[in-house]
Design a protein around this motif. Structure first.
Motif, PDB file in Angstrom:
ATOM      1  N   SER A 235       0.848  -1.201   0.000  1.00 53.75           N
ATOM      2  CA  SER A 235       0.000   0.000   0.000  1.00 53.75           C
ATOM      3  C   SER A 235       0.873   1.237   0.000  1.00 53.75           C
ATOM      4  O   SER A 235       2.016   1.213   0.449  1.00 53.75           O
ATOM      5  N   GLY A 236       0.297   2.348  -0.535  1.00 52.33           N
ATOM      6  CA  GLY A 236       1.059   3.587  -0.681  1.00 52.33           C
ATOM      7  C   GLY A 236       1.833   3.554  -1.987  1.00 52.33           C
ATOM      8  O   GLY A 236       1.913   2.506  -2.668  1.00 52.33           O
ATOM      9  N   SER A 237       2.374   4.700  -2.336  1.00 55.67           N
ATOM     10  CA  SER A 237       3.231   4.780  -3.529  1.00 55.67           C
ATOM     11  C   SER A 237       4.213   5.918  -3.308  1.00 55.67           C
ATOM     12  O   SER A 237       4.613   6.614  -4.234  1.00 55.67           O
ATOM     13  N   GLY A 238       4.571   6.096  -2.050  1.00 55.75           N
ATOM     14  CA  GLY A 238       5.558   7.118  -1.694  1.00 55.75           C
ATOM     15  C   GLY A 238       6.931   6.496  -1.552  1.00 55.75           C
ATOM     16  O   GLY A 238       7.198   5.396  -2.078  1.00 55.75           O
ATOM     17  N   ASN A 239       7.786   7.146  -0.791  1.00 55.74           N
ATOM     18  CA  ASN A 239       9.173   6.699  -0.655  1.00 55.74           C
ATOM     19  C   ASN A 239       9.283   5.246  -0.188  1.00 55.74           C
ATOM     20  O   ASN A 239       9.973   4.440  -0.813  1.00 55.74           O
ATOM     21  N   VAL A 240       8.602   4.906   0.876  1.00 53.79           N
ATOM     22  CA  VAL A 240       8.745   3.561   1.446  1.00 53.79           C
ATOM     23  C   VAL A 240       8.195   2.514   0.479  1.00 53.79           C
ATOM     24  O   VAL A 240       8.838   1.497   0.192  1.00 53.79           O
ATOM     25  N   ALA A 241       6.996   2.782  -0.057  1.00 57.60           N
ATOM     26  CA  ALA A 241       6.330   1.817  -0.944  1.00 57.60           C
ATOM     27  C   ALA A 241       7.161   1.561  -2.204  1.00 57.60           C
ATOM     28  O   ALA A 241       7.321   0.409  -2.634  1.00 57.60           O
ATOM     29  N   ILE A 242       7.694   2.615  -2.786  1.00 55.35           N
ATOM     30  CA  ILE A 242       8.432   2.471  -4.054  1.00 55.35           C
ATOM     31  C   ILE A 242       9.667   1.583  -3.870  1.00 55.35           C
ATOM     32  O   ILE A 242       9.913   0.661  -4.645  1.00 55.35           O
ATOM     33  N   TYR A 243      10.427   1.842  -2.803  1.00 61.17           N
ATOM     34  CA  TYR A 243      11.676   1.077  -2.662  1.00 61.17           C
ATOM     35  C   TYR A 243      11.451  -0.311  -2.049  1.00 61.17           C
ATOM     36  O   TYR A 243      12.249  -1.217  -2.277  1.00 61.17           O
ATOM     37  N   ALA A 244      10.334  -0.475  -1.347  1.00 66.95           N
ATOM     38  CA  ALA A 244       9.977  -1.835  -0.909  1.00 66.95           C
ATOM     39  C   ALA A 244       9.645  -2.649  -2.163  1.00 66.95           C
ATOM     40  O   ALA A 244      10.090  -3.792  -2.317  1.00 66.95           O
ATOM     41  N   THR A 245       8.892  -2.052  -3.061  1.00 68.34           N
ATOM     42  CA  THR A 245       8.522  -2.743  -4.302  1.00 68.34           C
ATOM     43  C   THR A 245       9.772  -3.117  -5.100  1.00 68.34           C
ATOM     44  O   THR A 245       9.900  -4.241  -5.602  1.00 68.34           O
ATOM     45  N   GLN A 246      10.696  -2.166  -5.188  1.00 66.01           N
ATOM     46  CA  GLN A 246      11.924  -2.447  -5.943  1.00 66.01           C
ATOM     47  C   GLN A 246      12.665  -3.661  -5.354  1.00 66.01           C
ATOM     48  O   GLN A 246      13.112  -4.548  -6.075  1.00 66.01           O
ATOM     49  N   LYS A 247      12.773  -3.686  -4.036  1.00 59.76           N
ATOM     50  CA  LYS A 247      13.517  -4.787  -3.393  1.00 59.76           C
ATOM     51  C   LYS A 247      12.760  -6.121  -3.516  1.00 59.76           C
ATOM     52  O   LYS A 247      13.370  -7.156  -3.737  1.00 59.76           O
ATOM     53  N   VAL A 248      11.422  -6.066  -3.412  1.00 59.38           N
ATOM     54  CA  VAL A 248      10.650  -7.306  -3.585  1.00 59.38           C
ATOM     55  C   VAL A 248      10.966  -7.896  -4.959  1.00 59.38           C
ATOM     56  O   VAL A 248      11.228  -9.100  -5.098  1.00 59.38           O
ATOM     57  N   HIS A 249      10.976  -7.033  -5.976  1.00 53.47           N
ATOM     58  CA  HIS A 249      11.263  -7.522  -7.333  1.00 53.47           C
ATOM     59  C   HIS A 249      12.679  -8.102  -7.407  1.00 53.47           C
ATOM     60  O   HIS A 249      12.901  -9.158  -7.985  1.00 53.47           O
ATOM     61  N   GLN A 250      13.644  -7.413  -6.767  1.00 53.84           N
ATOM     62  CA  GLN A 250      15.027  -7.925  -6.779  1.00 53.84           C
ATOM     63  C   GLN A 250      15.129  -9.281  -6.083  1.00 53.84           C
ATOM     64  O   GLN A 250      15.958 -10.110  -6.424  1.00 53.84           O
ATOM     65  N   PRO A 316       2.072  -3.044   4.229  1.00 58.62           N
ATOM     66  CA  PRO A 316       1.402  -1.753   4.349  1.00 58.62           C
ATOM     67  C   PRO A 316       2.433  -0.629   4.514  1.00 58.62           C
ATOM     68  O   PRO A 316       3.138  -0.594   5.519  1.00 58.62           O
ATOM     69  N   CYS A 317       2.519   0.259   3.533  1.00 55.39           N
ATOM     70  CA  CYS A 317       3.575   1.291   3.513  1.00 55.39           C
ATOM     71  C   CYS A 317       3.000   2.686   3.339  1.00 55.39           C
ATOM     72  O   CYS A 317       3.686   3.576   2.815  1.00 55.39           O
ATOM     73  N   ALA A 318       1.726   2.910   3.733  1.00 57.69           N
ATOM     74  CA  ALA A 318       1.125   4.235   3.528  1.00 57.69           C
ATOM     75  C   ALA A 318       1.065   5.034   4.828  1.00 57.69           C
ATOM     76  O   ALA A 318       1.800   6.005   5.003  1.00 57.69           O
ATOM     77  N   THR A 319       0.200   4.613   5.766  1.00 59.52           N
ATOM     78  CA  THR A 319       0.002   5.462   6.947  1.00 59.52           C
ATOM     79  C   THR A 319      -0.579   4.662   8.114  1.00 59.52           C
ATOM     80  O   THR A 319      -0.855   3.468   7.973  1.00 59.52           O
ATOM     81  N   GLN A 320      -0.775   5.335   9.262  1.00 53.38           N
ATOM     82  CA  GLN A 320      -1.248   4.626  10.460  1.00 53.38           C
ATOM     83  C   GLN A 320      -2.695   4.151  10.310  1.00 53.38           C
ATOM     84  O   GLN A 320      -3.511   4.798   9.674  1.00 53.38           O
ATOM     85  N   ASN A 321      -2.973   3.004  10.936  1.00 54.23           N
ATOM     86  CA  ASN A 321      -4.327   2.441  10.990  1.00 54.23           C
ATOM     87  C   ASN A 321      -4.990   2.269   9.625  1.00 54.23           C
ATOM     88  O   ASN A 321      -6.200   2.431   9.485  1.00 54.23           O
TER      89      ASN A 321
END
Ligand code: NDP
Length: 444
Positions: A235-250, A316-321
């Motif tokens: 979830s999310g598409s900010g800093n955390v989400a983008i680089y988590a996605t990159q690493k998952v793919h790697q 979950p990489c967007a926000t609280q709750n």
């Protein structure tokens, strides 16, 4: 235990309406019962009542002029929660939902997260109810400069070192740093997340997202699983989400869903990160635009619906709750076997209960997303040495830190009779170091 219940009651009484803060404190205090039983001297020293009260909190007016010449007023915050093991360290959040309760919950979590990294950093957090969305570059700059006018009085390279968070990325850190340097006439590592040409660290941008994956890979491996071949929702598409996605793919996984605060996209062929990076980092667009260039993808309005997508692992990489008990049940029913929190406190207490009860491999935020602040601390070290490490060096240190955080949390969980419960393990492991430091430094 009566003492801890009394502390919690006092927190609620003293901080009315700060629900997120109550939620964060309550979770930690619950985990600490066996620790309190083992350490009567800490009880006698009032340590539990002291740790839930910030050492200092400042709230200030930020006045700026918008592009139409109108005067705008926002509220700025900095909570300096605990400096027992190092200078206060924690991000700045610019979002309209920001209030003192949100900043306090984040600052409180930060104490234990920073301790878990093994690096000498205390806990703090700050921000403003300023909404960067739709603002021009000039407006962002004027806001940041005025925010720093006041904040500069309270921070310093050996006192308090803020970083980014929601709504505060490289651009904002640049404006904030520029104003601090001008006001103080000094070039110091007073902020982290700086540009590479002016004191930033390689791999800081990637660190939180990468760190979540390093942590989860370790936790998954312990259960004979891994990201390889797994279907993942982020979830999310900010800093955390983008680089988590990159690493998952790697690591050989496939991210099929991502979101922003309006809705989510689902691409069964795997999300093309280049498109997301262009839309979010360059064009500052909505995620719905993704489907225009990817016919295999669909867009659904409503960000929390992302948890209806069938996946093996959820990040979950967007926000609280953002992930509640119902969403947790849906994920589990759809076969999800691991959840790693990239955002801070994204799962509600009900959701966490579901995950623990159903033996989902669950990486709580304060452990799983500590890679960002850990790398910020590495940025501070490089600034102090007036030196910089290569991407590979920083990335290797980050990975090592995340593996150690996993080990520390899982060993503490086992030692205190809650094997596999990384929530309890992380709370205890993070707390022990801070508590011994506070105890050694006397009643303050
Ligand atoms: P960004 O501002 O880069 O991105 C935030 C993302 O979350 C955006 O996609 C945003 O969508 C979405 N979002 C924000 N608010 C909501 C909401 N109320 N409902 C649904 N989606 C929302 O922030 P970061 O990626 O830096 O931070 C994300 C989370 O990770 C936060 O909880 C933060 O505290 C935590 N974190 C960040 C660290 C870091 O190094 N950056 C370190 C550790 C934790 P939209 O664009 O529509 O607003």
């Amino acid at each position: 235990m009566k003492v801890l219940t009394d502390v919690m009651e006092q927190v609620i009484k003293r901080n009315p309406n700060e629900t997120e803060f109550h939620q964060a404190v309550s979770e930690v205090l619950e985990s600490l019962e066996p620790v309190a039983e083992k350490h009567p001297e800490w009880l006698k020293a009032g340590l539990f009542s002291r740790i839930v009260e910030p050492e200092r909190q400042v709230c200030f007016r930020v006045t700026w002029v918008d592009d139409n010449g109108n005067v705008q007023v926002n509220r700025g915050f900095r909570v300096q929660f605990n400096s027992a093991i190092g200078p206060y360290k924690g991000g700045l959040r610019f979002h309209p939902s920001v209030n003192i309760g949100i900043i306090k919950f984040l600052g409180f979590e930060q104490i234990f997260k920073n301790s878990l990294t093994g690096l000498p950093i205390g806990g703090g957090k700050g921000g403003s109810d300023f909404d960067p969305k739709g603002k021009s570059d000039g407006e962002i700059m004027r806001f940041c400069q005025n925010f720093m006018f006041e904040l500069a009085k309270h921070i310093g390279a050996d006192t308090d070192v803020p970083a980014g968070d929601i709504g505060v990325g490289g651009r904002e850190i640049g404006y904030l740093f520029g104003m601090y340097k001008k006001l103080r006439n000094e070039f110091t590592g007073v902020l982290t997340g700086k540009g590479l040409e002016w004191g930033g660290s390689l791999a800081r941008t990637e660190a939180t997202g990468y760190g979540v994956c390093y942590f989860m890979e370790e936790a998954l491996n312990a259960k004979g699983k891994s990201f390889k071949g797994a279907t993942v929702s982020v979830s999310g598409s900010g800093n955390v989400a983008i680089y988590a996605t990159q690493k998952v793919h790697q690591l050989g996984g496939k991210v099929v869903a991502m979101s922003d605060s309006n809705g989510y996209i689902y691409d069964p062929e795997g999300i093309k990160l280049d498109t997301i990076k262009r839309l979010k980092e360059v064009e500052r667009q909505r995620i719905s635009k993704y489907v225009e260039s990817h016919p295999s993808a669909t867009y659904t309005e409503g960000c929390s619906n992302i948890w209806n997508v069938k996946c093996d692992i959820a990040l979950p990489c967007a926000t609280q709750n953002e992930l509640d008990g119902e969403a947790a049940k849906t994920l589990i029913a759809n076969g999800c076997y691991a959840v790693g929190e990239g955002a801070n406190m994204p799962s509600t207490p009900d959701a966490v209960e579901q995950f623990i009860k159903n033996k989902v491999v669950f990486g709580p935020a304060k452990a799983a997303n500590a890679g960002g602040v850990a790398t910020s601390a590495l940025e501070m070290s490089q600034n102090s040495m007036r030196y910089s490490w290569s991407f590979e060096e920083v990335d290797a240190k980050l990975k090592n830190i995340m593996v150690n955080i996993y080990k520390g949390a899982s060993e503490a969980a086992k030692e205190y009779g809650q094997e596999d419960n990384l929530v309890v393990g992380a709370n205890i492991a993070g707390f022990l170091k801070v508590a011994s430091a506070m105890y050694a430094q006397g009643i303050l």
